[in-house]
Scaffold this active site. Structure first.
Site, mmCIF file in Angstrom:
data_model
loop_
_atom_site.group_PDB
_atom_site.id
_atom_site.type_symbol
_atom_site.label_atom_id
_atom_site.label_comp_id
_atom_site.label_asym_id
_atom_site.label_seq_id
_atom_site.Cartn_x
_atom_site.Cartn_y
_atom_site.Cartn_z
ATOM 1 N N ARG A 154 -0.365 -8.747 13.801
ATOM 2 C CA ARG A 154 -0.844 -7.856 12.690
ATOM 3 C C ARG A 154 -1.705 -8.319 11.842
ATOM 4 N NH1 ARG A 154 4.379 -5.023 11.092
ATOM 5 N NH2 ARG A 154 3.148 -3.805 9.480
ATOM 6 N N ARG A 161 11.512 -6.186 4.901
ATOM 7 C CA ARG A 161 11.469 -4.473 5.331
ATOM 8 C C ARG A 161 11.903 -4.172 6.632
ATOM 9 N NH1 ARG A 161 5.441 -1.976 4.880
ATOM 10 N NH2 ARG A 161 5.376 -2.698 7.074
ATOM 11 N N ARG A 213 -9.838 0.686 9.030
ATOM 12 C CA ARG A 213 -9.194 -0.732 9.387
ATOM 13 C C ARG A 213 -10.004 -1.283 10.139
ATOM 14 N NH1 ARG A 213 -3.237 0.371 9.278
ATOM 15 N NH2 ARG A 213 -2.295 -1.539 9.305
ATOM 16 N N LYS A 219 0.833 -1.204 -0.069
ATOM 17 C CA LYS A 219 -0.120 -0.086 0.162
ATOM 18 C C LYS A 219 1.010 1.359 0.056
ATOM 19 C CE LYS A 219 -2.395 -0.950 3.825
ATOM 20 N NZ LYS A 219 -1.712 -2.124 4.305
ATOM 21 N N ARG A 239 11.277 0.001 11.711
ATOM 22 C CA ARG A 239 10.229 -0.272 12.266
ATOM 23 C C ARG A 239 10.196 -1.407 13.145
ATOM 24 N NH1 ARG A 239 4.965 0.486 8.314
ATOM 25 N NH2 ARG A 239 4.180 -0.642 10.289
#
Ligand code: AMP
Length: 193
Positions: free
Chosen positions: A146, A128, A89, A14, A134
């Site tokens: 998640r 990532r 969400r 996204k 992060r």
């Protein structure tokens, strides 16, 4: 106004696609994840509260993110359209967004839903995590939490918008530019309709 929701699980691309789409179509990018990370970086009260949820891979309470989106919409009242990334969400967030937009005589034009299978998502997020800085991308148990939040609370948002005939599914695997072309085709089909 042309208002687009770029929908999909964590790691579906996204953020990457949003950057390209806002440039091409002149939309304002509203990513609640980015807004929350800014609050954390600025050590605000909201940021500190949100961090405890984010570190566990849980969703931040609806009232917090809805308030942030409300402020962002107000701050960009001249926008020709918005790209919502990572929001809504939950179905409650989707209903709140519809109410906020209809107060401006606007609505959601299209929901583009990126499809990527679960193991590919885990692989992408761990990868990532090597460079994103992060902490929620480095711990596999947080990543899986998640994805569970996504299945339980976020996937129903697609059904909510499907009820209004607004959802288009797009394959989120393959080359970044090919996926971008597929998304662009769907937007242009709607803009011209
Ligand atoms: P993201 O950058 O979109 O992957 O979001 C990172 C984290 O921020 C999520 O795992 C949630 O804890 C929180 N978050 C971002 N957007 C929302 C939202 N719309 N509702 C609730 N929590 C959110």
């Amino acid at each position: 106004m042309f208002n687009l929701i770029l929908f999909g699980p964590p790691g579906s691309g996204k953020g990457t696609q949003s950057e390209k789409l806002i440039e091409k179509y002149g939309l304002i990018h509203l990513s609640t994840g980015n807004l929350l990370r800014e609050e954390i970086a600025n050590q605000t009260k909201l940021g500190l509260e949100a961090k405890s949820f984010m570190d566990k891979g849980q969703l931040v309470p609806d009232a917090v993110v809805i308030g942030m989106i409300n402020s962002a919409l107000e701050a960009n009242s001249q926008a020709k359209g918005f790209l919502f990334d990572g929001f809504p969400r939950t179905v409650a967030q989707a209903e709140a967004l519809d109410t906020l937009l209809s107060g401006k005589g606007a609505g959601i034009s299209i929901v583009l839903a990126l499809e990527v299978d679960q193991e590919e998502l885990v692989k992408r997020l761990l990868n990532r995590g090597k460079s994103s800085g992060r902490s929620d991308d480095t711990d596999e148990s947080v990543i899986r939490a998640r994805l569970v939040e996504y299945e339980n609370k976020t996937a129903p948002v697609a059904s909510y918008y499907a009820g209004f005939g607004k959802v288009v599914y797009v394959k989120g695997v393959g080359g970044i530019d090919d996926i971008f072309q597929s998304l662009s085709r769907q937007i242009e089909a709607r803009q011209l309709a």
